[in-house]
Design a protein around this motif. Structure first.
Motif, mmCIF file in Angstrom:
data_model
loop_
_atom_site.group_PDB
_atom_site.id
_atom_site.type_symbol
_atom_site.label_atom_id
_atom_site.label_comp_id
_atom_site.label_asym_id
_atom_site.label_seq_id
_atom_site.Cartn_x
_atom_site.Cartn_y
_atom_site.Cartn_z
ATOM 1 N N THR A 1 0.824 -1.093 -0.094
ATOM 2 C CA THR A 1 -0.049 -0.010 -0.052
ATOM 3 C C THR A 1 0.812 1.148 -0.001
ATOM 4 O O THR A 1 0.695 2.469 -0.580
ATOM 5 C CB THR A 1 -0.907 -0.129 1.229
ATOM 6 N N ALA A 2 1.964 1.358 0.973
ATOM 7 C CA ALA A 2 2.951 2.407 0.826
ATOM 8 C C ALA A 2 3.477 2.781 -0.548
ATOM 9 O O ALA A 2 3.555 3.874 -0.966
ATOM 10 C CB ALA A 2 3.895 2.104 1.827
ATOM 11 N N GLU A 3 3.996 1.557 -1.283
ATOM 12 C CA GLU A 3 4.693 1.831 -2.640
ATOM 13 C C GLU A 3 3.479 2.609 -3.632
ATOM 14 O O GLU A 3 3.648 3.190 -4.186
ATOM 15 C CB GLU A 3 4.954 0.424 -3.065
ATOM 16 N N GLU A 4 2.280 1.770 -3.579
ATOM 17 C CA GLU A 4 1.144 2.380 -4.067
ATOM 18 C C GLU A 4 0.790 3.924 -3.949
ATOM 19 O O GLU A 4 0.826 4.651 -4.801
ATOM 20 C CB GLU A 4 -0.146 1.620 -3.876
ATOM 21 N N ILE A 5 0.904 4.327 -2.929
ATOM 22 C CA ILE A 5 0.676 5.913 -2.223
ATOM 23 C C ILE A 5 1.745 6.542 -2.958
ATOM 24 O O ILE A 5 1.650 7.686 -3.496
ATOM 25 C CB ILE A 5 0.378 5.806 -0.782
ATOM 26 N N GLN A 6 3.067 5.924 -2.729
ATOM 27 C CA GLN A 6 4.113 6.759 -3.288
ATOM 28 C C GLN A 6 4.133 6.731 -4.737
ATOM 29 O O GLN A 6 4.440 7.956 -5.478
ATOM 30 C CB GLN A 6 5.637 5.889 -2.902
ATOM 31 N N GLY A 7 3.715 5.871 -5.424
ATOM 32 C CA GLY A 7 3.586 5.971 -6.971
ATOM 33 C C GLY A 7 2.806 6.962 -7.176
ATOM 34 O O GLY A 7 3.126 7.518 -8.340
ATOM 35 N N LYS A 8 1.554 7.119 -6.702
ATOM 36 C CA LYS A 8 0.585 7.925 -6.861
ATOM 37 C C LYS A 8 1.088 9.563 -6.884
ATOM 38 O O LYS A 8 1.169 10.355 -7.464
ATOM 39 C CB LYS A 8 -0.745 7.806 -6.179
ATOM 40 N N GLN A 9 1.630 9.595 -5.542
ATOM 41 C CA GLN A 9 2.324 10.959 -5.311
ATOM 42 C C GLN A 9 3.200 11.474 -6.322
ATOM 43 O O GLN A 9 3.621 12.528 -6.767
ATOM 44 C CB GLN A 9 2.945 10.989 -4.019
ATOM 45 N N GLN A 10 4.178 10.326 -6.714
ATOM 46 C CA GLN A 10 5.297 10.684 -7.826
ATOM 47 C C GLN A 10 4.627 11.064 -9.245
ATOM 48 O O GLN A 10 5.074 11.723 -10.147
ATOM 49 C CB GLN A 10 6.448 9.772 -7.788
ATOM 50 N N ALA A 11 3.408 10.367 -9.469
ATOM 51 C CA ALA A 11 2.945 10.501 -10.819
ATOM 52 C C ALA A 11 2.089 11.838 -11.088
ATOM 53 O O ALA A 11 2.148 12.747 -11.933
ATOM 54 C CB ALA A 11 1.891 9.491 -11.219
ATOM 55 N N GLU A 12 1.617 12.351 -9.946
ATOM 56 C CA GLU A 12 0.881 13.748 -9.975
ATOM 57 C C GLU A 12 1.861 14.560 -10.666
ATOM 58 O O GLU A 12 1.318 15.751 -11.293
ATOM 59 C CB GLU A 12 0.383 13.921 -8.476
ATOM 60 N N PRO A 13 2.968 15.123 -9.821
ATOM 61 C CA PRO A 13 4.014 16.062 -10.419
ATOM 62 C C PRO A 13 4.375 15.833 -11.935
ATOM 63 O O PRO A 13 4.502 16.779 -12.425
ATOM 64 C CB PRO A 13 5.202 16.150 -9.547
ATOM 65 N N ALA A 14 4.368 14.493 -12.279
ATOM 66 C CA ALA A 14 5.003 14.215 -13.436
ATOM 67 C C ALA A 14 3.954 14.661 -14.507
ATOM 68 O O ALA A 14 4.125 15.111 -15.700
ATOM 69 C CB ALA A 14 5.422 12.637 -13.578
ATOM 70 N N GLU A 15 2.573 14.408 -14.144
ATOM 71 C CA GLU A 15 1.569 14.878 -15.052
ATOM 72 C C GLU A 15 1.328 16.227 -15.196
ATOM 73 O O GLU A 15 1.310 16.721 -16.301
ATOM 74 C CB GLU A 15 0.339 14.087 -14.547
ATOM 75 N N GLN A 16 1.816 16.986 -13.903
ATOM 76 C CA GLN A 16 1.758 18.513 -14.256
ATOM 77 C C GLN A 16 2.738 19.099 -15.117
ATOM 78 O O GLN A 16 2.568 20.121 -15.554
ATOM 79 C CB GLN A 16 1.676 19.056 -12.688
ATOM 80 N N ASP A 17 3.979 18.444 -15.049
ATOM 81 C CA ASP A 17 5.225 18.986 -16.072
ATOM 82 C C ASP A 17 5.020 18.569 -17.421
ATOM 83 O O ASP A 17 5.733 19.127 -18.181
ATOM 84 C CB ASP A 17 6.276 18.265 -15.272
#
Length: 116
Positions: A90-106
């Motif tokens: 679950t922690a890896e899933e949360i971390q993946g989502k948090q890293q994907a959000e800034p990448a989508e904005q950039d």
């Protein structure tokens, strides 16, 4: 040429449009704190569920075979290991989502607001 009355009407219309855009603009997420709390509770529940299931299976086997603490201790440890493994996933899933959000904005937009 435009008359002063038409200019005033245009300015009023532009002010109304700007106010409507501000109302419809995306607001900062106020529930971000709650979603983090929900994720924390999810992880706690996963750990407790693993322990509870391990305890139940171990206690049931101990009652069935008449060996009270052996299977209970063994399955509680296995339940703990399974709960921790699920928490880490679950922690890896949360971390993946948090890293994907800034990448989508950039990422640059394709064709939007270009050459207008």
């Amino acid at each position: 040429m435009t008359s002063p009355d038409q200019r005033q009407q245009m300015e009023q219309l532009e002010a109304k449009l700007a106010a409507a855009k501000q109302r419809g603009a995306p607001k900062p997420r106020a529930d971000e704190h709650y979603s983090q709390a929900n994720m924390a509770w999810r992880m706690v529940i996963e750990l407790v569920a693993g322990l509870g299931i391990g305890f139940g299976i171990g206690y049931g086997l101990d009652v069935l075979f008449g060996t009270l603490p052996i299977f209970m201790v063994l399955f509680v440890m296995l339940g703990l290991a399974a709960g921790v493994k699920t928490m880490l996933r679950t922690a890896e899933e949360i971390q993946g989502k948090q890293q994907a959000e800034p990448a989508e904005q950039d990422t640059p937009h394709s064709g939007k607001d270009e050459g207008a």
